[in-house]
Design a protein around this motif. Structure first.
Motif, PDB file in Angstrom:
ATOM      1  N   GLY A   6       0.785  -1.235   0.000  1.00  0.00           N
ATOM      2  CA  GLY A   6       0.000   0.000   0.000  1.00  0.00           C
ATOM      3  C   GLY A   6       0.812   1.278   0.000  1.00  0.00           C
ATOM      4  O   GLY A   6       0.253   2.367  -0.080  1.00  0.00           O
ATOM      5  N   GLY A   7       2.131   1.172   0.120  1.00  0.00           N
ATOM      6  CA  GLY A   7       2.975   2.372   0.225  1.00  0.00           C
ATOM      7  C   GLY A   7       3.080   3.131  -1.075  1.00  0.00           C
ATOM      8  O   GLY A   7       2.342   2.874  -2.029  1.00  0.00           O
ATOM      9  N   PRO A   8       4.004   4.089  -1.118  1.00  0.00           N
ATOM     10  CA  PRO A   8       4.102   4.917  -2.319  1.00  0.00           C
ATOM     11  C   PRO A   8       4.542   4.114  -3.542  1.00  0.00           C
ATOM     12  O   PRO A   8       5.293   3.155  -3.421  1.00  0.00           O
ATOM     13  CB  PRO A   8       5.178   5.941  -1.939  1.00  0.00           C
ATOM     14  CG  PRO A   8       5.953   5.314  -0.840  1.00  0.00           C
ATOM     15  CD  PRO A   8       5.007   4.436  -0.108  1.00  0.00           C
ATOM     16  N   LYS A   9       4.047   4.525  -4.697  1.00  0.00           N
ATOM     17  CA  LYS A   9       4.451   3.867  -5.965  1.00  0.00           C
ATOM     18  C   LYS A   9       5.329   4.873  -6.707  1.00  0.00           C
ATOM     19  O   LYS A   9       4.829   5.725  -7.437  1.00  0.00           O
ATOM     20  CB  LYS A   9       3.237   3.539  -6.835  1.00  0.00           C
ATOM     21  CG  LYS A   9       2.017   3.013  -6.088  1.00  0.00           C
ATOM     22  CD  LYS A   9       1.926   1.528  -6.096  1.00  0.00           C
ATOM     23  CE  LYS A   9       0.752   0.978  -5.307  1.00  0.00           C
ATOM     24  NZ  LYS A   9       0.571   1.422  -3.930  1.00  0.00           N
ATOM     25  N   TYR A  10       6.630   4.750  -6.453  1.00  0.00           N
ATOM     26  CA  TYR A  10       7.556   5.718  -7.038  1.00  0.00           C
ATOM     27  C   TYR A  10       8.113   5.208  -8.362  1.00  0.00           C
ATOM     28  O   TYR A  10       9.327   5.120  -8.534  1.00  0.00           O
ATOM     29  CB  TYR A  10       8.717   5.988  -6.075  1.00  0.00           C
ATOM     30  CG  TYR A  10       8.350   6.780  -4.838  1.00  0.00           C
ATOM     31  CD1 TYR A  10       7.412   7.803  -4.877  1.00  0.00           C
ATOM     32  CD2 TYR A  10       8.973   6.511  -3.615  1.00  0.00           C
ATOM     33  CE1 TYR A  10       7.099   8.533  -3.738  1.00  0.00           C
ATOM     34  CE2 TYR A  10       8.666   7.239  -2.469  1.00  0.00           C
ATOM     35  CZ  TYR A  10       7.726   8.239  -2.541  1.00  0.00           C
ATOM     36  OH  TYR A  10       7.425   8.967  -1.420  1.00  0.00           O
TER      37      TYR A  10
END
Ligand SMILES: Cc1cc2nc3c(=O)[nH]c(=O)nc-3n(C[C@H](O)[C@H](O)[C@H](O)COP(=O)(O)OP(=O)(O)OC[C@H]3O[C@@H](n4cnc5c(N)ncnc54)[C@H](O)[C@@H]3O)c2cc1C
Ligand code: SF4
Length: 412
Positions: free
Chosen positions: A405-409
């Motif tokens: 669920g974290g950032p999609k960089y």
């Protein structure tokens, strides 16, 4: 070789003799109250002869290993910064592919360590960023707002004017260098890259050193398994490599900035240009970053300008660009050792700086029936680890959240 993307390693497993046996991945499908949902899937154990921890700066498991095996004994306290980065698509006339710009100072005051970078990349893009040392003293300082303000400098503004911001990200960087580098081996495991602290701080570059430490770790494991050599050869090999030489040369830059911007720049010029990092002494890092805040009533309040939505933006629209999407009904992954402390102590003494140092607006103090309440919007967390580092009482622990669920960089 097998990969398990989207399954964070959440627990270290130990053998009976205390050596590291491997890791366990997180149980998936648990609700906020700890009950199993329909989607429940138990974590799995991943075991190895040697486990390599490569979680990046302030790794959740790396931190536990450093503590358990006392790997930082005799070393200076580790130092961190928070780095921001935005990608902008700019007008053709302002773009100069290959141009690199670094600055130090503004908008920070002379006693706060920080500086910027701007890389003109392909396709009319610029990568624009600002790094602020987490040893800052004023609890009213908001690193996010300093970065936003940085973009309003005429020299930056004229480059991004007419352009469009397409990405935003923030992440802690490990800056202590050689003085703070923990022992990188322990029974059954190795630390590599920024999980240990191999970043070259003056260059703000750590990918090449992380990769090299991984290569040395691989050689070590082969010799450990085939020739029964002790894992301590990892450090011997590391000390003979170019990474050590590079970090040795860079070692005095960060601590010299504790004397202020001007003295730091003068010393760094002498140290890096005249002496090529070979001065016959090593400056020390004296404090951990969570120890440096002064009480709010001793420091000036900082009024940040309003966002103009052209050059400067708020946290909500910035987090939106990261693609962060934690499911609402999952356990909060920002654990408070003492849930009362933020209001009973930190608000009173430091005006609860988590409201400002978090670059994603996760922490808020809200009034409910005239009573202050500390709110954690964990679904917005972009995994930068700043709270785990800067909270003055070390009351916040970042643990691995569920899934991906974290950032999609993707393009960062
Ligand atoms: C703003 C900014 C700009 C930078 N610019 C540059 C630059 O221009 N050049 C450069 O060389 N370096 C740069 N760096 C530094 C560089 O990003 C790091 O030094 C480098 O990425 C470290 O590599 P690493 O493999 O050790 O860790 P990371 O790249 O952080 O990788 C760690 C990975 O492990 C995952 N992970 C963490 N914990 C777990 C867990 N428990 N289970 C499973 N997975 C986990 C993370 O999600 C991540 O994907 C920059 C850093 C910042 C913040
Ligand atoms: S909650 Fe902590 S780790 Fe998450 S974005 Fe905020 S400061 Fe970073």
């Amino acid at each position: 070789m097998k990969f398990f993307p989207g399954f964070p390693a959440s627990e270290i497993l130990y053998n009976e003799d205390g050596s590291v046996k491997g890791v366990a991945t997180q149980d998936m499908g648990i609700d906020k109250e700890g009950n199993q949902k329909d989607s429940f899937e138990p974590g799995i154990e991943l075991l190895g002869k040697v486990t390599v921890f490569a979680e990046g700066c302030r790794g959740h498991l790396g931190k536990q290993l450093i503590e358990k095996f006392n790997l930082s004994e005799g070393k200076d306290p580790q130092q961190y910064g928070i780095g921001f980065k935005e990608i902008w698509e700019i007008e053709d006339k302002n773009h100069e592919e290959g141009m690199v710009m670094h600055t130090a100072g503004w908008p920070l005051d002379n006693n706060t360590y920080g500086g910027s970078f701007m890389y003109h990349a392909e396709n009319k893009q610029v990568f624009l960023g600002y790094v602020i040392g987490l040893d800052y003293k004023n609890p009213y300082l908001s690193p996010f707002d300093e970065f936003q303000r940085f973009k309003t400098h005429p020299a930056i503004k004229k480059i991004i004017e007419g352009g469009k911001r397409i990405s935003y990200g923030a992440r802690a960087l490990i800056e202590g260098g050689l003085q703070s580098l923990p022992k990188m081996y322990m029974p059954g495991a190795l630390l590599v890259g920024c999980d240990a602290g191999t970043l070259n701080m003056p260059k703000i570059k750590g990918s090449h050193t992380a990769m090299k430490s991984g290569m040395i770790a691989a050689e070590t494991i082969i010799e450990n398994i085939k020739e029964k050599k002790n894992l301590s050869i990892y450090e011997e090999k590391f000390k003979k490599s170019w990474v050590y030489e590079e970090l040795h040369r860079a070692r005095n830059v960060k601590p010299s900035f504790s004397w202020g911007l001007i003295l730091g720049i003068i010393f760094t010029g002498i140290d890096q240009i005249l002496f090529k990092g070979k001065l016959p002494f090593t400056l020390k890092h004296k404090h951990a970053d969570h120890e440096t805040l002064k009480p709010a009533n001793e420091m000036p309040k900082i009024e940040y300008p309003k966002y103009d939505n052209i050059f400067t933006f708020d946290k909500t629209s910035s987090v939106y660009l990261t693609g962060t999407n934690h499911a609402d009904n999952q356990p909060v992954h920002l654990k408070l050792k003492d849930p009362n402390l933020p209001i009973s102590y930190t608000l009173e003494k430091f005006d609860e700086p988590a409201q400002r140092y978090c670059p994603a607006g996760v922490y808020e103090v809200q009034k409910e029936n005239d009573v202050n309440k500390f709110v954690i919007n964990s679904q917005n967390c972009i995994h930068c680890k700043t709270c785990d580092i800067k909270e003055p009482s070390q009351n916040i622990t970042w643990v691995t959240p569920e899934g991906s669920g974290g950032p999609k960089y993707g393009n960062m």
